[in-house]
Design a protein around this motif. Structure first.
Motif, short mmCIF file in Angstrom:
data_model
loop_
_atom_site.label_atom_id
_atom_site.label_comp_id
_atom_site.label_asym_id
_atom_site.label_seq_id
_atom_site.Cartn_x
_atom_site.Cartn_y
_atom_site.Cartn_z
N GLY A 16 0.80 -1.22 0.00
CA GLY A 16 0.00 0.00 0.00
C GLY A 16 0.82 1.26 0.00
N ILE A 17 2.03 1.22 0.53
CA ILE A 17 2.92 2.37 0.50
C ILE A 17 3.96 2.09 -0.58
N GLN A 18 3.96 2.91 -1.60
CA GLN A 18 4.90 2.72 -2.69
C GLN A 18 6.01 3.76 -2.58
N ARG A 19 7.22 3.30 -2.64
CA ARG A 19 8.38 4.19 -2.57
C ARG A 19 8.97 4.35 -3.96
N SER A 20 9.75 5.38 -4.12
CA SER A 20 10.46 5.59 -5.38
C SER A 20 11.96 5.59 -5.08
N ASN A 21 12.75 5.89 -6.08
CA ASN A 21 14.20 5.99 -5.88
C ASN A 21 14.54 7.13 -4.93
N ASN A 22 13.68 8.14 -4.89
CA ASN A 22 13.84 9.24 -3.95
C ASN A 22 13.23 8.78 -2.63
N SER A 23 14.05 8.55 -1.62
CA SER A 23 13.56 7.97 -0.37
C SER A 23 12.55 8.86 0.35
N ALA A 24 12.51 10.13 0.01
CA ALA A 24 11.54 11.04 0.64
C ALA A 24 10.16 10.93 0.00
N TYR A 25 10.08 10.34 -1.18
CA TYR A 25 8.81 10.25 -1.90
C TYR A 25 8.12 8.93 -1.60
N ARG A 26 6.91 9.02 -1.12
CA ARG A 26 6.07 7.84 -0.89
C ARG A 26 4.65 8.18 -1.30
N MET A 27 3.94 7.19 -1.80
CA MET A 27 2.54 7.39 -2.15
C MET A 27 1.74 6.18 -1.74
N VAL A 28 0.46 6.39 -1.52
CA VAL A 28 -0.45 5.29 -1.22
C VAL A 28 -0.89 4.72 -2.57
N ASN A 29 -0.75 3.42 -2.73
CA ASN A 29 -1.09 2.79 -4.00
C ASN A 29 -1.96 1.56 -3.74
N GLY A 30 -3.18 1.61 -4.22
CA GLY A 30 -4.09 0.48 -4.11
C GLY A 30 -4.55 -0.02 -5.47
N GLN A 56 -3.50 -4.82 3.17
CA GLN A 56 -3.28 -3.46 2.69
C GLN A 56 -2.98 -2.54 3.88
N HIS A 57 -1.84 -1.92 3.84
CA HIS A 57 -1.40 -1.04 4.94
C HIS A 57 -2.14 0.29 4.94
N ARG A 58 -2.31 0.87 3.79
CA ARG A 58 -3.04 2.12 3.65
C ARG A 58 -4.01 2.00 2.49
N VAL A 59 -5.22 2.50 2.68
CA VAL A 59 -6.23 2.45 1.62
C VAL A 59 -6.06 3.67 0.73
N ASN A 60 -6.05 3.42 -0.56
CA ASN A 60 -5.96 4.49 -1.54
C ASN A 60 -7.37 5.02 -1.79
N PRO A 61 -7.67 6.26 -1.40
CA PRO A 61 -9.03 6.78 -1.54
C PRO A 61 -9.47 7.00 -2.98
N THR A 62 -8.53 6.95 -3.92
CA THR A 62 -8.90 7.15 -5.33
C THR A 62 -9.22 5.84 -6.04
N VAL A 63 -9.03 4.71 -5.36
CA VAL A 63 -9.29 3.39 -5.96
C VAL A 63 -10.39 2.71 -5.14
N PRO A 64 -11.49 2.33 -5.78
CA PRO A 64 -12.54 1.60 -5.04
C PRO A 64 -11.95 0.33 -4.40
N ILE A 65 -12.32 0.08 -3.17
CA ILE A 65 -11.75 -1.04 -2.43
C ILE A 65 -11.95 -2.37 -3.14
N GLU A 66 -13.05 -2.51 -3.87
CA GLU A 66 -13.31 -3.75 -4.61
C GLU A 66 -12.23 -4.00 -5.65
N LYS A 67 -11.71 -2.92 -6.25
CA LYS A 67 -10.66 -3.07 -7.27
C LYS A 67 -9.33 -3.46 -6.66
#
Length: 76
Positions: A16-30, A56-67
């Protein structure tokens, strides 16, 4: 190492938490494609063939939970 005593543990991991090569950047991804990609990455890192509890650690509010849940069920 877990794989040396796999029959003695119940393994849980999350996504649920997606990191990038930049360690300061994280996003919620569902997104559905991320569910499987994250599971596969965990299995590779752990050098195992299955996870007992995947959640799932964090719920992505832009993605319906069913998906998000559908591909989780497909992993079983």
């Amino acid at each position: 190492m877990i794989r040396d005593r796999r029959d003695q543990v119940v393994l849980g991991t999350e996504f649920g938490i997606q990191r990038s090569n930049n360690s300061a950047y994280r996003m919620v991804n569902g997104r559905p494609e991320y569910v499987k990609m994250s599971c596969d990455a965990s299995l590779r890192r752990l050098r195992l063939d299955h996870i007992d509890l995947y959640y799932q650690h964090r719920v992505n509010p832009t993605v319906p939970i069913e998906k998000t849940v559908r591909p989780m069920a497909e992993l079983a």
